[in-house]
Design a protein around this motif. Structure first.
Motif, short mmCIF file in Angstrom:
data_model
loop_
_atom_site.label_atom_id
_atom_site.label_comp_id
_atom_site.label_asym_id
_atom_site.label_seq_id
_atom_site.Cartn_x
_atom_site.Cartn_y
_atom_site.Cartn_z
N CYS A 13 0.82 -1.23 0.00
CA CYS A 13 0.00 0.00 0.00
C CYS A 13 0.84 1.26 0.00
O CYS A 13 0.33 2.36 -0.25
CB CYS A 13 -0.97 0.01 1.18
SG CYS A 13 -0.23 0.36 2.80
N CYS A 79 -1.34 -2.64 7.47
CA CYS A 79 -2.43 -2.04 6.69
C CYS A 79 -2.79 -2.89 5.48
O CYS A 79 -3.95 -3.06 5.15
CB CYS A 79 -2.03 -0.64 6.22
SG CYS A 79 -1.62 0.47 7.57
N CYS A 80 -1.79 -3.40 4.76
CA CYS A 80 -2.05 -4.09 3.50
C CYS A 80 -1.64 -5.56 3.53
O CYS A 80 -1.97 -6.32 2.61
CB CYS A 80 -1.33 -3.38 2.35
SG CYS A 80 0.47 -3.42 2.47
#
Ligand SMILES: [Zn+2]
Ligand SMILES: [Zn+2]
Length: 144
Positions: A13, A79-80
């Motif tokens: 990300c 997050c990703c």
């Protein structure tokens, strides 16, 4: 004037950014089952770096890690889920997958753990059965 090469890496990300500088201690392919399972691909194209040449420049607080074995601390972005790099404290080196580096001039010199291969590669490079002797392996070579 000497310009030290710097290459930029990131998670999927882009919230975690890091740099690697100078040149890797090794650039190669690994066919082992662990690399395949963690990466999701049939082969891992990897580079090994001295720890002080790998610097996180953004998103340190998003980094999570996982140890299946003490020899490999695998780091990824919360997050990703994108992989970043794997620390090998026993070897004193950090494994950075080529896929997370931007514009890195990957020049692999050999294949390791070829005895575990599920995808043969006919590229003329040496095919090590396991690892080089200096990394604790047999150093034995296999046919492509
Ligand atoms: Zn991310
Ligand atoms: Zn491997």
């Amino acid at each position: 004037m000497n310009i030290t090469p710097t290459y930029h890496g990131s998670c999927f990300c882009g919230s975690v950014l890091f740099t690697v500088t100078q040149e890797p201690a090794l650039a190669a392919y690994c066919h082992c089952q662990s690399c395949r399972h963690w990466s999701g691909g049939p082969i891992s194209a990897f580079t090994l770096w001295q720890p002080d040449t790998v610097l996180v420049t953004q998103g340190q607080s998003n980094i999570r890690h996982y140890n299946k074995t003490p020899g490999s601390t695998r780091k990824w972005c919360k997050c990703c889920g994108g992989h970043l790099f794997t620390e090998h404290p026993d070897m004193g080196l950090i494994d950075v997958p080529v896929a997370v580096l931007k514009d890195f001039p990957f020049e692999p010199v050999l294949h390791v753990n070829y005895q575990e291969s599920v995808l043969r590669v006919i590229d003329g490079l040496p095919k090590m059965k396991d690892l080089p002797q200096e990394a604790g392996g047999s150093g034995a070579l296999l046919a492509e």
